[in-house]
Write an enzyme that holds these catalytic residues in place. Structure first.
Site, PDB file in Angstrom:
ATOM      1  N   TYR A 161      46.967 -12.588  13.073  1.00 41.66           N
ATOM      2  CA  TYR A 161      46.452 -13.744  13.606  1.00 41.66           C
ATOM      3  C   TYR A 161      47.338 -14.599  14.564  1.00 41.66           C
ATOM      4  CZ  TYR A 161      42.606 -13.951  10.538  1.00 41.66           C
ATOM      5  OH  TYR A 161      41.232 -13.479   9.882  1.00 41.66           O
ATOM      6  N   GLU A 215      40.296 -13.933   3.348  1.00 44.31           N
ATOM      7  CA  GLU A 215      40.711 -12.443   3.117  1.00 44.31           C
ATOM      8  C   GLU A 215      41.466 -11.936   2.064  1.00 44.31           C
ATOM      9  OE1 GLU A 215      41.574 -11.945   7.225  1.00 44.31           O
ATOM     10  OE2 GLU A 215      39.906 -12.580   7.744  1.00 44.31           O
TER      11      GLU A 215
END
Length: 401
Positions: free
Chosen positions: A94, A136
């Protein structure tokens, strides 16, 4: 975020509506050039066709539009999280994506990208990334701690290949370690990863599991994508069909996906599929049959013709064992007599209008245009949105549903 920062992000909405795809296309080119290792993560066909940049542009736009209340995107966030887990996306990635996204906004917008705007988008992105990473992490943990579960990639052997039609072949996948496989919800998919020599990278692809949960193996049923002028032939599907043999080993990620059968309901279920969209419904049908669930089922399937009709005999056999199942088949062109409930033309729910009942749940899978047609018709008949469930194969998009 401060109110001023939220207003700065919302102020980019008109630009994103008009130039969002150009921005995200630039972003992917920048990121994959500077971090080529990520080419092993992204579907090259979706990059080539523009599907992936378009999906990201729509997601960025939706997030900007709902920056005041991102909670309304919760369902879409969950769907994207499942997709990310299936690709083994990890938190550290990310940071890479965020760096290139912010740089792309700055480079594409030029002087309009003030330091204050970039700071606002940095906070917005980190806020979204934090939500995604948390969601997640829960999915990874839940799957890995179940019996037969795992995280990341696991080697599986192709024990059997079975031709289901002229263009769809089933692959029976067993773990090479001889252990169990984690159970899944009917309708979920697994990801397989193969090395593509032409691209010199690994390529992951998601395929619906087409069998009932059994603890021992997964079955995927893959259509060989021949390619068109607008879309190249499928790298992975062709490798699976032509190169992968019984006894070969491939990498597999654990089951993911939120397009699933509600196994606690007893109301009628209507399965509506187009082409290879039949695959998740095979899992649902086999589960209902093996669990002796006498839930009323209407099976509606459309494909080009008899030779490409996968699982025809299997569905006939399963329907013969049930007193509460009807089967309706649509062929683009009828080339032979296959029964009273076989129709020529595209799937048309008006021709099976008795199946449209208010208390049923409707599951739809197929190409986007196919799904839209069926959803529009069902809604025109007063079917509640909460009773309509659908999945289009391809990138998940952050939108309010």
């Amino acid at each position: 975020m401060t109110n001023e920062q939220k207003e700065l992000v919302k102020g980019t909405v008109p630009v994103l509506r008009e130039h969002g795809v150009a921005l995200t296309t630039y972003f992917y080119n920048r990121m994959l050039t500077k971090n080529p290792e990520l080419k092993n993560v992204f579907n090259s066909a979706n990059q080539h066709s523009g599907v992936q940049p378009t999906a990201l542009a729509m997601s960025v736009l939706a997030y900007a539009e709902h920056i005041d209340n991102p909670g309304v995107l919760a369902h879409a966030i969950n769907r994207i999280a499942h997709k990310h887990v299936s690709l083994d996306i990890r938190p550290e990635q990310y940071a890479i994506v965020g760096r290139h996204l912010l740089a792309s906004i700055s480079e594409v917008l030029g002087e309009a990208a003030t330091p204050e705007l970039i700071d606002a988008w940095a906070i917005a992105y980190n806020q979204l990334a934090g939500i995604m990473i948390g969601t997640e992490a829960n999915l990874y943990s839940t799957t890995a701690t179940k019996e037969g579960g795992w995280s990341s990639w696991r080697p599986f052997v192709v024990q059997k290949k079975v031709e289901e039609s002229a263009e769809i072949t089933s692959f029976y996948l067993y773990p090479t370690d001889g252990g169990k496989v984690v159970d899944f919800l009917p309708g979920q998919y697994i990801t397989v990863r193969l090395y593509v020599p032409e691209l010199k990278v690994l390529q992951p692809r998601q395929y619906s599991i087409s069998c009932a949960p059994n603890g021992a193996y997964y079955r995927i049923s893959v259509k060989r994508e021949q390619g068109t002028a607008a879309r190249p032939a499928g790298y992975v599907s062709n490798l699976l069909h032509q190169q992968v043999k019984e006894g070969d080993v491939i990498e597999v990620a654990a089951p993911s996906g939120d397009f699933t059968l509600d196994m606690n309901k007893h109301t009628p279920a209507v399965f509506i599929s187009g082409g290879v969209g039949i695959t998740p419904f095979m899992s649902m049908l086999e589960y209902l049959s093996e669990a002796h669930k006498d839930r009323p089922i209407t099976w509606i399937h459309g494909c080009r013709g008899y030779d490409v009709h996968a699982f025809r005999n299997r569905v006939t056999a399963l329907s013969g064992n049930r007193t509460t199942m009807s089967v309706h088949t649509f062929y683009d062109k009828l080339e032979r007599d296959t029964g009273d409930q076989c129709y020529e033309g595209f799937v048309d729910l008006q021709r099976v209008e008795k199946a449209i009942v208010p208390d049923a749940d409707y599951y739809i899978c197929g190409p986007g245009i196919f799904i839209k047609k069926q959803v529009d018709y069902l809604r025109s008949q007063g079917i509640a949105s909460s009773a309509i469930h659908f999945e289009e194969f391809g990138p998940a998009i952050l939108v309010v549903e």
